[in-house]
Motif scaffolding. Structure first.
Motif, PDB file in Angstrom:
ATOM      1  N   ASP A  60       0.943  -1.437   0.171  1.00  0.00           N
ATOM      2  CA  ASP A  60      -0.042   0.207   0.146  1.00  0.00           C
ATOM      3  C   ASP A  60       0.872   1.435  -0.075  1.00  0.00           C
ATOM      4  OD1 ASP A  60      -2.651   1.186   0.309  1.00  0.00           O
ATOM      5  OD2 ASP A  60      -2.087   1.618   2.268  1.00  0.00           O
ATOM      6  N   ALA A  61       1.895   1.315   0.894  1.00  0.00           N
ATOM      7  CA  ALA A  61       2.826   2.365   0.894  1.00  0.00           C
ATOM      8  C   ALA A  61       3.412   2.642  -0.313  1.00  0.00           C
ATOM      9  CB  ALA A  61       3.786   2.152   2.042  1.00  0.00           C
ATOM     10  N   ALA A  62       3.877   1.502  -1.054  1.00  0.00           N
ATOM     11  CA  ALA A  62       4.671   1.683  -2.296  1.00  0.00           C
ATOM     12  C   ALA A  62       3.599   1.994  -3.546  1.00  0.00           C
ATOM     13  CB  ALA A  62       5.518   0.451  -2.741  1.00  0.00           C
ATOM     14  N   PHE A  63       2.733   1.873  -3.469  1.00  0.00           N
ATOM     15  CA  PHE A  63       1.691   2.313  -4.596  1.00  0.00           C
ATOM     16  C   PHE A  63       1.547   3.418  -5.244  1.00  0.00           C
ATOM     17  CE2 PHE A  63      -2.724   3.170  -6.199  1.00  0.00           C
ATOM     18  CZ  PHE A  63      -2.614   2.446  -7.591  1.00  0.00           C
ATOM     19  N   PRO A  64       1.594   4.728  -4.468  1.00  0.00           N
ATOM     20  CA  PRO A  64       1.452   6.038  -5.213  1.00  0.00           C
ATOM     21  C   PRO A  64       2.804   6.207  -6.000  1.00  0.00           C
ATOM     22  CG  PRO A  64       0.945   6.045  -2.715  1.00  0.00           C
ATOM     23  CD  PRO A  64       1.380   4.809  -3.031  1.00  0.00           C
ATOM     24  N   ALA A  65       3.858   5.733  -5.491  1.00  0.00           N
ATOM     25  CA  ALA A  65       5.269   6.116  -6.248  1.00  0.00           C
ATOM     26  C   ALA A  65       5.367   5.125  -7.459  1.00  0.00           C
ATOM     27  CB  ALA A  65       6.466   5.810  -5.254  1.00  0.00           C
ATOM     28  N   TRP A  66       5.016   3.860  -7.303  1.00  0.00           N
ATOM     29  CA  TRP A  66       5.127   2.831  -8.517  1.00  0.00           C
ATOM     30  C   TRP A  66       4.009   3.167  -9.606  1.00  0.00           C
ATOM     31  CZ3 TRP A  66       8.086  -0.024 -10.981  1.00  0.00           C
ATOM     32  CH2 TRP A  66       7.604  -1.044 -11.564  1.00  0.00           C
ATOM     33  N   ARG A  67       2.914   3.746  -9.147  1.00  0.00           N
ATOM     34  CA  ARG A  67       2.078   4.113 -10.188  1.00  0.00           C
ATOM     35  C   ARG A  67       2.357   5.462 -10.976  1.00  0.00           C
ATOM     36  NH1 ARG A  67      -3.908   6.353  -8.493  1.00  0.00           N
ATOM     37  NH2 ARG A  67      -3.959   6.761 -10.657  1.00  0.00           N
ATOM     38  N   ALA A  68       3.129   6.197 -10.259  1.00  0.00           N
ATOM     39  CA  ALA A  68       3.668   7.419 -10.856  1.00  0.00           C
ATOM     40  C   ALA A  68       4.800   7.194 -11.837  1.00  0.00           C
ATOM     41  CB  ALA A  68       3.943   8.426  -9.957  1.00  0.00           C
ATOM     42  N   VAL A  69       5.545   5.904 -11.784  1.00  0.00           N
ATOM     43  CA  VAL A  69       6.711   5.609 -12.552  1.00  0.00           C
ATOM     44  C   VAL A  69       5.957   5.630 -14.061  1.00  0.00           C
ATOM     45  CG1 VAL A  69       8.283   3.897 -13.218  1.00  0.00           C
ATOM     46  CG2 VAL A  69       7.640   4.343 -10.839  1.00  0.00           C
ATOM     47  N   PRO A  70       6.923   6.461 -14.702  1.00  0.00           N
ATOM     48  CA  PRO A  70       6.276   6.395 -16.224  1.00  0.00           C
ATOM     49  C   PRO A  70       6.271   4.905 -16.918  1.00  0.00           C
ATOM     50  CG  PRO A  70       7.904   7.978 -16.149  1.00  0.00           C
ATOM     51  CD  PRO A  70       7.921   7.190 -14.972  1.00  0.00           C
ATOM     52  N   ALA A  71       5.034   4.749 -17.816  1.00  0.00           N
ATOM     53  CA  ALA A  71       4.657   3.360 -18.243  1.00  0.00           C
ATOM     54  C   ALA A  71       6.138   2.588 -18.903  1.00  0.00           C
ATOM     55  CB  ALA A  71       3.685   3.203 -19.167  1.00  0.00           C
ATOM     56  N   ARG A  72       6.807   3.607 -19.590  1.00  0.00           N
ATOM     57  CA  ARG A  72       8.036   3.215 -20.412  1.00  0.00           C
ATOM     58  C   ARG A  72       9.103   2.666 -19.296  1.00  0.00           C
ATOM     59  NH1 ARG A  72       9.298   1.467 -24.868  1.00  0.00           N
ATOM     60  NH2 ARG A  72       8.461   2.766 -26.061  1.00  0.00           N
ATOM     61  N   ASP A  73       9.222   3.408 -18.234  1.00  0.00           N
ATOM     62  CA  ASP A  73      10.087   2.932 -17.278  1.00  0.00           C
ATOM     63  C   ASP A  73       9.655   1.329 -16.621  1.00  0.00           C
ATOM     64  OD1 ASP A  73      11.662   4.976 -17.815  1.00  0.00           O
ATOM     65  OD2 ASP A  73      11.040   6.393 -16.192  1.00  0.00           O
ATOM     66  N   ARG A  74       8.543   1.406 -16.268  1.00  0.00           N
ATOM     67  CA  ARG A  74       8.130  -0.060 -15.964  1.00  0.00           C
ATOM     68  C   ARG A  74       8.197  -1.086 -16.907  1.00  0.00           C
ATOM     69  NH1 ARG A  74       3.188   2.979 -14.293  1.00  0.00           N
ATOM     70  NH2 ARG A  74       1.970   1.801 -15.696  1.00  0.00           N
ATOM     71  N   SER A  75       8.042  -0.654 -18.099  1.00  0.00           N
ATOM     72  CA  SER A  75       8.152  -1.647 -19.066  1.00  0.00           C
ATOM     73  C   SER A  75       9.709  -2.095 -19.291  1.00  0.00           C
ATOM     74  CB  SER A  75       7.634  -1.016 -20.359  1.00  0.00           C
ATOM     75  OG  SER A  75       8.362  -1.792 -21.599  1.00  0.00           O
ATOM     76  N   ARG A  76      10.748  -1.197 -18.945  1.00  0.00           N
ATOM     77  CA  ARG A  76      12.009  -1.425 -18.932  1.00  0.00           C
ATOM     78  C   ARG A  76      12.256  -2.330 -18.062  1.00  0.00           C
ATOM     79  NH1 ARG A  76      13.105   4.444 -20.403  1.00  0.00           N
ATOM     80  NH2 ARG A  76      13.528   4.329 -22.780  1.00  0.00           N
ATOM     81  N   ILE A  77      11.890  -1.827 -16.826  1.00  0.00           N
ATOM     82  CA  ILE A  77      12.028  -2.857 -15.631  1.00  0.00           C
ATOM     83  C   ILE A  77      11.599  -4.485 -15.899  1.00  0.00           C
ATOM     84  CG2 ILE A  77      11.528  -3.288 -13.176  1.00  0.00           C
ATOM     85  CD1 ILE A  77      11.636  -0.385 -12.910  1.00  0.00           C
ATOM     86  N   LEU A  78      10.457  -4.499 -16.496  1.00  0.00           N
ATOM     87  CA  LEU A  78      10.022  -5.888 -16.755  1.00  0.00           C
ATOM     88  C   LEU A  78      10.819  -6.613 -17.953  1.00  0.00           C
ATOM     89  CD1 LEU A  78       6.013  -5.086 -16.716  1.00  0.00           C
ATOM     90  CD2 LEU A  78       7.198  -6.625 -15.284  1.00  0.00           C
ATOM     91  N   ALA A  79      11.298  -5.681 -18.967  1.00  0.00           N
ATOM     92  CA  ALA A  79      12.036  -6.404 -19.822  1.00  0.00           C
ATOM     93  C   ALA A  79      13.473  -6.929 -19.404  1.00  0.00           C
ATOM     94  CB  ALA A  79      12.399  -5.259 -21.071  1.00  0.00           C
ATOM     95  N   ARG A  80      13.959  -6.060 -18.422  1.00  0.00           N
ATOM     96  CA  ARG A  80      15.158  -6.805 -17.557  1.00  0.00           C
ATOM     97  C   ARG A  80      14.728  -7.887 -17.009  1.00  0.00           C
ATOM     98  NH1 ARG A  80      16.583  -1.114 -16.649  1.00  0.00           N
ATOM     99  NH2 ARG A  80      15.700  -1.084 -14.766  1.00  0.00           N
ATOM    100  N   TRP A  81      13.594  -7.981 -16.199  1.00  0.00           N
ATOM    101  CA  TRP A  81      13.267  -9.145 -15.449  1.00  0.00           C
ATOM    102  C   TRP A  81      13.200 -10.432 -16.382  1.00  0.00           C
ATOM    103  CZ3 TRP A  81       7.708 -10.443 -12.969  1.00  0.00           C
ATOM    104  CH2 TRP A  81       7.816 -11.423 -12.211  1.00  0.00           C
ATOM    105  N   ASN A  82      12.517 -10.168 -17.485  1.00  0.00           N
ATOM    106  CA  ASN A  82      12.556 -10.977 -18.648  1.00  0.00           C
ATOM    107  C   ASN A  82      13.926 -11.724 -18.888  1.00  0.00           C
ATOM    108  OD1 ASN A  82      11.564 -12.748 -20.802  1.00  0.00           O
ATOM    109  ND2 ASN A  82      12.290 -10.904 -22.168  1.00  0.00           N
TER     110      ASN A  82
END
Ligand code: SIN
Length: 490
Positions: A60-82
């Motif tokens: 719950d505490a992490a949600f506001p910051a994570w939702r504000a991360v630009p989609a492009r950056d969330r995408s890059r993190i997922l690509a690195r996880w892959n």
């Protein structure tokens, strides 16, 4: 027997909450068994309600910051996880084989399957478009935008320890949600390793929180998440009775739900089918993970005109399957998850034989290999009075029903509360359209036994649940639509 990994730190035996890898508050741990030996080889923390609460507070505490991360950056993190999942697929495969039992090649294949969902949702993260709506009156602008639902809870099964959690977490993170997850009691090590790699890929502290718990403590963990309105969505893969309970218990806080529940898949071979292709398709679909797959064919209907030929070809293939522990490089069928699973297969076989079925091949446990091994089995002369026709066997047993009429076989195929997968083989194009439309299931394999893919919507109808995983629809499950109406523009 020890578990040797190239990266020893992927064998995690604590769980991540708020970026901190920790023991359960109680300090208690429980043991994880190797199903091939039915012996403990590792232990993990036995979380309870207090750990569930801490995980939820962190998400719950992490949600506001994570939702504000630009989609492009969330995408890059997922690509690195892959990329990390694929880089360490051998170690991850070893973890799966050890705690779940499937042969190593199949386990490494599961990592590729899990990673395919992460890759897919890395790409979907940047395509969560909304709509610009043509306004019905002057002076307005009307938009429908997509937003992450918030904290999601994921409860995952033991049969695919990597793929099932990956295909829930990846779309959630892509959408901007944060996660609390409880992996299956029997197979937590794979998901802990996946979480370690997610952290390495750049998933921030508190965005992905896991709580491991024994069977005895599982409900106390989940109950905290069910009762708390901050959990906006629950996603579950498992049995229909548990799915029903979760749906009822989510009612008070009106959570969004995805439930991927039990199946009882029919596999129909019509008289004009390519029999070699049908046997290939059945072998792939039925014996994947030793038959412990929700989409496994559970009832095989073969037209009387080709029945004996089909059964002979099938028996020739089934009788030579190599049953062995995952450590054997030639293993094709591993142990079942535990003794209860073996007893269920045995009960179905014995009940069918007592009611007049014929054993074509198999039908025995293999105690020389270990307590949880069962021979791949084919039965003929089965009918609707037998337990195997109305209950998912979840093991390496193929019951073959004989049929003569398309209309009647469709009634039988649909004559179950479940509706996850179904399969049929025919070369008649008009029949393809007719039968595909008539089958009551979320997935239909037409002259194909391997239907699941990250690009396709996976999920059931009827008592097999609702919601879809994978595909472009998969991310929608973690988002809601907000309508913005701006007036005074004229
Ligand atoms: C399941 O058994 O629930 C999943 C099977 C799949 O993804 O193909």
């Amino acid at each position: 027997m020890s578990l040797t990994l190239q990266r020893a730190d992927l064998l995690r035996t604590t769980f991540p909450v708020g970026g901190d890898w920790r023991e359960a508050v109680s300090g208690v741990r429980y043991e994880i068994e190797d199903p091939a030996l039915a012996q403990a080889f590792a232990s993990v923390p036995d979380g309870d309600a207090r750990d569930a609460q801490a995980a939820l507070d962190a998400a719950d505490a992490a949600f506001p910051a994570w939702r504000a991360v630009p989609a492009r950056d969330r995408s890059r993190i997922l690509a690195r996880w892959n990329a990390l999942l694929l880089e360490h697929r051998e170690d991850l495969g070893r973890l799966i084989s050890r705690e779940q039992g499937k042969p190593l090649a199949e386990a490494i294949g599961e990592i590729a399957y899990a990673a395919s969902y992460v890759e897919w949702f890395a790409a979907e993260a940047v395509r969560a478009y909304g709509d610009v709506i043509p306004p019905p009156v002057r002076g307005r602008q009307m938009l429908a935008v997509k937003e992450p639902v918030g904290v999601i809870a994921a409860i995952t099964p033991w049969n695919f320890p990597a793929a099932m959690i990956a295909r829930k977490i990846a779309p959630a993170l892509a959408a901007g949600c944060t996660v609390v997850a409880k992996p299956a009691e029997d197979t937590p090590l794979t998901s802990l390793a996946l979480a370690a790699l997610a952290e390495e890929a750049g998933v921030p502290a508190g965005v992905l929180n896991l709580v491991t718990a024994s069977r005895a403590n599982a409900a106390s963990v989940v109950d905290v998440w069910l009762a708390d309105a901050r959990v906006r969505k629950l996603t579950f893969t498992g049995s229909t009775p548990v799915g029903r309970h979760l749906a009822r218990a989510s009612a008070d806080t009106l959570k969004k739900l995805s439930l991927e529940l039990g199946g009882n898949a029919p596999f129909i071979v019509f008289e004009d089918a390519d029999l070699d292709a049908a046997v290939d398709g059945l072998m792939a679909a039925k014996f994947r993970n030793a038959g412990q797959t929700c989409v496994c064919p559970n009832r095989v209907y073969v037209h009387a005109a080709v029945h004996d030929d089909f059964v002979a070809r099938l028996a020739a293939r089934v009788s030579v399957l190599k049953v062995a522990p995952a450590t054997d490089a030639d293993a094709q069928i591993g142990p079942l998850i535990n003794l209860r699973a073996v007893e269920k297969v045995e009960r179905h076989v014995q009940d069918a034989l007592a009611r007049g079925a014929r054993l074509v091949t198999g039908g025995q446990r293999l105690p020389a290999l270990g307590p949880n091994f069962y021979q791949p089995t084919v039965l003929t002369g089965v009918d609707g009075s037998m337990e195997l026709s109305c209950e998912e066997t979840f093991g390496p047993m193929v019951p073959v029903f004989r049929f003569e009429d398309e209309h009647a076989v469709l009634a039988e195929a649909n004559g179950t509360p479940y509706g996850l997968a179904s399969y049929f083989y025919t070369r008649d194009v008009r029949r393809i359209a007719r039968v595909a439309a008539a089958l009551e299931s979320g997935l239909v394999g037409i002259n194909e036994g391997a239907v699941a893919a990250e690009a396709a919507p996976f999920g059931g109808v009827k008592a097999s649940g609702y919601g879809r995983e994978g595909a472009r629809q998969g991310i929608e499950e973690y988002m809601h639509l907000k309508y913005l109406c701006q007036g005074g523009l004229d």
